[in-house]
Design a protein around this motif. Structure first.
Motif, mmCIF file in Angstrom:
data_model
loop_
_atom_site.group_PDB
_atom_site.id
_atom_site.type_symbol
_atom_site.label_atom_id
_atom_site.label_comp_id
_atom_site.label_asym_id
_atom_site.label_seq_id
_atom_site.Cartn_x
_atom_site.Cartn_y
_atom_site.Cartn_z
ATOM 1 N N GLU A 40 -7.739 -70.889 -93.852
ATOM 2 C CA GLU A 40 -8.273 -69.480 -94.369
ATOM 3 C C GLU A 40 -7.967 -69.515 -95.876
ATOM 4 O O GLU A 40 -7.126 -69.157 -96.432
ATOM 5 N N VAL A 41 -9.116 -69.364 -96.519
ATOM 6 C CA VAL A 41 -9.404 -69.156 -97.934
ATOM 7 C C VAL A 41 -9.939 -67.896 -98.492
ATOM 8 O O VAL A 41 -10.963 -67.773 -97.560
ATOM 9 N N PRO A 42 -9.730 -67.359 -99.647
ATOM 10 C CA PRO A 42 -10.388 -66.429 -100.305
ATOM 11 C C PRO A 42 -11.922 -66.671 -100.226
ATOM 12 O O PRO A 42 -12.398 -67.996 -100.562
ATOM 13 N N MET B 85 -14.784 -66.643 -101.636
ATOM 14 C CA MET B 85 -15.686 -67.051 -102.680
ATOM 15 C C MET B 85 -15.018 -68.506 -103.100
ATOM 16 O O MET B 85 -15.673 -69.251 -104.118
ATOM 17 N N GLU B 86 -13.736 -68.708 -102.813
ATOM 18 C CA GLU B 86 -13.127 -70.080 -103.166
ATOM 19 C C GLU B 86 -13.493 -71.259 -102.006
ATOM 20 O O GLU B 86 -13.293 -72.424 -102.263
ATOM 21 N N ALA B 87 -14.351 -70.651 -101.194
ATOM 22 C CA ALA B 87 -14.935 -71.726 -99.861
ATOM 23 C C ALA B 87 -16.117 -72.361 -100.292
ATOM 24 O O ALA B 87 -16.816 -73.015 -99.332
ATOM 25 N N VAL B 88 -16.961 -72.256 -101.745
ATOM 26 C CA VAL B 88 -17.810 -72.518 -101.856
ATOM 27 C C VAL B 88 -18.140 -74.068 -102.003
ATOM 28 O O VAL B 88 -18.972 -74.702 -101.714
ATOM 29 N N GLY B 89 -16.883 -74.865 -102.124
ATOM 30 C CA GLY B 89 -16.843 -76.282 -102.284
ATOM 31 C C GLY B 89 -16.545 -77.004 -100.979
ATOM 32 O O GLY B 89 -16.291 -77.933 -100.884
ATOM 33 N N PHE B 90 -16.513 -76.106 -99.788
ATOM 34 C CA PHE B 90 -15.898 -76.786 -98.528
ATOM 35 C C PHE B 90 -17.165 -76.678 -97.566
ATOM 36 O O PHE B 90 -18.183 -75.907 -97.676
ATOM 37 N N GLY B 91 -16.978 -77.349 -96.375
ATOM 38 C CA GLY B 91 -17.853 -76.877 -95.223
ATOM 39 C C GLY B 91 -17.126 -75.848 -94.598
ATOM 40 O O GLY B 91 -15.812 -75.443 -94.407
ATOM 41 N N ILE C 42 -14.453 -63.970 -92.170
ATOM 42 C CA ILE C 42 -14.082 -64.076 -90.718
ATOM 43 C C ILE C 42 -14.119 -62.854 -90.194
ATOM 44 O O ILE C 42 -13.934 -61.779 -91.019
ATOM 45 N N PRO C 43 -14.552 -62.576 -88.961
ATOM 46 C CA PRO C 43 -14.626 -61.377 -88.142
ATOM 47 C C PRO C 43 -13.123 -60.859 -88.403
ATOM 48 O O PRO C 43 -12.108 -61.228 -87.988
ATOM 49 N N GLY C 44 -13.058 -59.407 -88.746
ATOM 50 C CA GLY C 44 -11.823 -58.749 -89.083
ATOM 51 C C GLY C 44 -10.942 -59.054 -90.213
ATOM 52 O O GLY C 44 -10.281 -58.294 -90.569
ATOM 53 N N ASN C 45 -11.690 -59.755 -91.025
ATOM 54 C CA ASN C 45 -11.080 -60.266 -92.380
ATOM 55 C C ASN C 45 -12.156 -60.828 -93.172
ATOM 56 O O ASN C 45 -12.114 -61.954 -93.772
ATOM 57 N N PRO C 46 -13.192 -60.100 -93.752
ATOM 58 C CA PRO C 46 -14.203 -60.254 -94.115
ATOM 59 C C PRO C 46 -14.107 -60.973 -95.829
ATOM 60 O O PRO C 46 -14.980 -61.710 -96.201
ATOM 61 N N ASP C 47 -12.775 -60.836 -96.417
ATOM 62 C CA ASP C 47 -12.659 -61.422 -97.729
ATOM 63 C C ASP C 47 -12.341 -63.000 -97.713
ATOM 64 O O ASP C 47 -11.876 -63.325 -98.749
ATOM 65 N N PHE C 48 -11.990 -63.307 -96.470
ATOM 66 C CA PHE C 48 -11.666 -64.734 -96.207
ATOM 67 C C PHE C 48 -12.738 -65.449 -95.585
ATOM 68 O O PHE C 48 -13.389 -64.976 -94.740
ATOM 69 N N ALA C 49 -12.618 -66.629 -95.817
ATOM 70 C CA ALA C 49 -13.382 -67.638 -95.026
ATOM 71 C C ALA C 49 -12.665 -68.792 -94.361
ATOM 72 O O ALA C 49 -11.635 -68.914 -94.620
ATOM 73 N N LEU C 50 -13.062 -69.795 -93.241
ATOM 74 C CA LEU C 50 -12.503 -70.686 -92.556
ATOM 75 C C LEU C 50 -13.181 -72.042 -93.057
ATOM 76 O O LEU C 50 -14.306 -72.313 -92.838
ATOM 77 N N ALA C 51 -12.607 -72.738 -93.950
ATOM 78 C CA ALA C 51 -12.812 -74.034 -94.321
ATOM 79 C C ALA C 51 -12.418 -75.050 -93.788
ATOM 80 O O ALA C 51 -11.189 -75.094 -93.069
ATOM 81 N N SER C 52 -13.452 -76.153 -93.510
ATOM 82 C CA SER C 52 -12.880 -77.204 -92.844
ATOM 83 C C SER C 52 -11.983 -78.091 -93.379
ATOM 84 O O SER C 52 -11.841 -78.278 -94.751
ATOM 85 N N MET C 53 -10.905 -78.679 -92.742
ATOM 86 C CA MET C 53 -9.878 -79.552 -93.177
ATOM 87 C C MET C 53 -10.139 -80.974 -92.813
ATOM 88 O O MET C 53 -9.426 -81.830 -93.568
ATOM 89 N N GLY C 54 -11.454 -81.167 -92.480
ATOM 90 C CA GLY C 54 -11.581 -82.542 -92.034
ATOM 91 C C GLY C 54 -10.932 -83.182 -90.988
ATOM 92 O O GLY C 54 -10.538 -84.234 -90.842
#
Length: 420
Positions: free
Chosen positions: A162-164, A166-172, A195-207
């Motif tokens: 779970e990352v802010p 706009m910091e997820a732009v470099g991830f899947g 993320i549903p319920g937490n729109p300021d964060f995104a789920l970035a893949s860890m591989g």
């Protein structure tokens, strides 16, 4: 969160570590070794974290796929990870790219690095496959992820941070619904979905991926038959399953391992000089964000036989001392001063020298009166007497690999070019 079962699923799993990447953003640090083989934390290598997580989670079958300049990595694993016993149903396979499928074909992508070794995986009969990247620093109990995979009925479960947003732009980035089912996978999006319920964060893949083994093999064979595929998990395998099957996100906060001293879920990609320097220097804090002293979740590595560190001389301007620093075994601090520095095994720091914010890899010799600030010094470098680094940005940029934030990477080749 589900409760752990009496019978751990990890006993029926195989961990497969993808450790073939160079890590080109680490520049000269990976000229002679793959990124997973880069030293970290005073005595370990980066790959030790993924391997230790698997071992501590209860997984006893491990495979490691290697490719780029793998000798240092293979030698480290042969020395430090040779304790698995076949008679206990344990295995540790080092799997270099060896043209096993074709005389002209090396590993063409992360998925291909698994596909080419299906004939080695199948005889072990693992029910689950845990696919791991070998180049990140974190502590995670994969058992929780395995249990979510089984309970959710997913075809693939993907470890996510779970990352802010706009910091997820470099991830899947995983676009999920309220049940954490993945409805879309977006590679490096300009506008990441929240993320549903937490729109300021995104789920970035860890591989990190969990599959039932039979399903994974079916996916790999189908992908290998596709002439348009790039043979990659993130680009091909995962998007196909998201579109045609059931993929579920596993949040790292549900399975990260934290001691009493760790407040946040810790995960770092130390893939740049700045990130590498910072993550090592962070370990010198009074209460670091990553607790490498946690005996309940040890980071296994090659424990070479070495004498204790030694500090000598006690004159006013020639005192062997270290403040807020990490010093490994076989280091001799002979009349030198260390501040907020991390020294690996076998470093020699000679009289009147001063190191501040220094990450010093094994076997380095620091000459008398050297003044080094905010540096990463590669393995085996000999620092000349009186060398000053960290005071003149223009001179440093001419001599060393200097980042925009002022961290200087020093190698022996750079030293040899100096006209002193």
């Amino acid at each position: 969160m589900v409760e752990k079962r009496f019978q751990p699923l990890a006993r029926d799993a195989m961990a497969y570590v993808l450790a073939g990447g160079r890590g080109s953003r680490l520049k000269e640090l990976t000229d002679r070794r793959a990124k997973p083989a880069v030293y970290f934390g005073g005595k370990t290598r980066i790959i030790d974290f993924a391997l230790s997580n698997a071992l501590n989670s209860g997984i006893r079958r491990i495979g490691v796929a290697t490719q780029y300049k793998a000798h240092s990595l293979i030698r480290h694993m042969q020395r430090g990870w040779n304790f698995f016993r076949p008679e206990r149903n344990e295995s540790f396979d080092i799997l270099p790219a060896s043209q096993r499928v074709s005389e002209t074909q090396w590993y063409e992508g992360t998925a291909d690095a698994v596909y080419q070794n299906i004939d080695i995986i199948e005889p072990y009969g693992p029910e689950y496959m845990v696919i791991l990247a070998g180049d990140h620093i974190y502590k995670m109990d994969y058992e929780w992820m395995l249990q979510q995979h089984v309970d959710s009925g997913a075809q693939v479960t993907i470890g996510c941070l779970e990352v802010p947003r706009m910091e997820a732009v470099g991830f899947g980035v995983m676009h999920v619904n309220e049940k954490d089912e993945i409805i879309d996978f977006v590679e490096k999006p300009a506008d990441p979905p929240g993320i549903p319920g937490n729109p300021d964060f995104a789920l970035a893949s860890m591989g990190i991926y969990v599959f039932h083994t039979k399903f994974l093999i079916e996916c790999l064979k189908r992908d290998a038959a596709d002439p348009n595929s790039s043979r990659d998990f993130g680009k091909d395998i995962i998007p196909y399953i998201v579109k045609n099957g059931k993929a579920v996100a596993h949040r790292f906060t549900q399975s990260c391992v934290r001691s009493d001293f760790e407040r946040e879920a810790y995960w770092r990609d130390v893939g740049t000089i700045d990130a590498y320097w910072q993550a090592n220097i962070d370990l010198t804090a009074v209460v670091p964000e990553l607790d490498i002293y946690d005996k309940s979740w040890p980071i296994w590595t090659y424990a070479e036989i070495s004498p204790p560190a030694k500090f000598v001389h006690d004159d006013e301007d020639r005192r062997g001392s270290a403040v807020s620093s990490v010093v490994a075994g076989d280091c001799i601090i002979s009349g030198a001063s260390l501040y907020n520095s991390l020294l690996f095994t076998g470093v020699r720091a000679n009289s009147y020298s001063k190191l501040e914010g220094a990450v010093v890899l094994p076997g380095v010799k620091v000459g008398r009166r050297a003044q080094l600030k905010n540096v990463v010094i590669d393995h085996g470098v000999t620092i000349p007497e009186g060398l000053i680094v960290g005071e003149d940005p223009e001179l440093d940029a001419k001599r060393w690999r200097r980042t925009e934030s002022g961290i200087c990477l020093i190698t022996q080749t750079m030293i040899d070019k100096l006209d002193l």
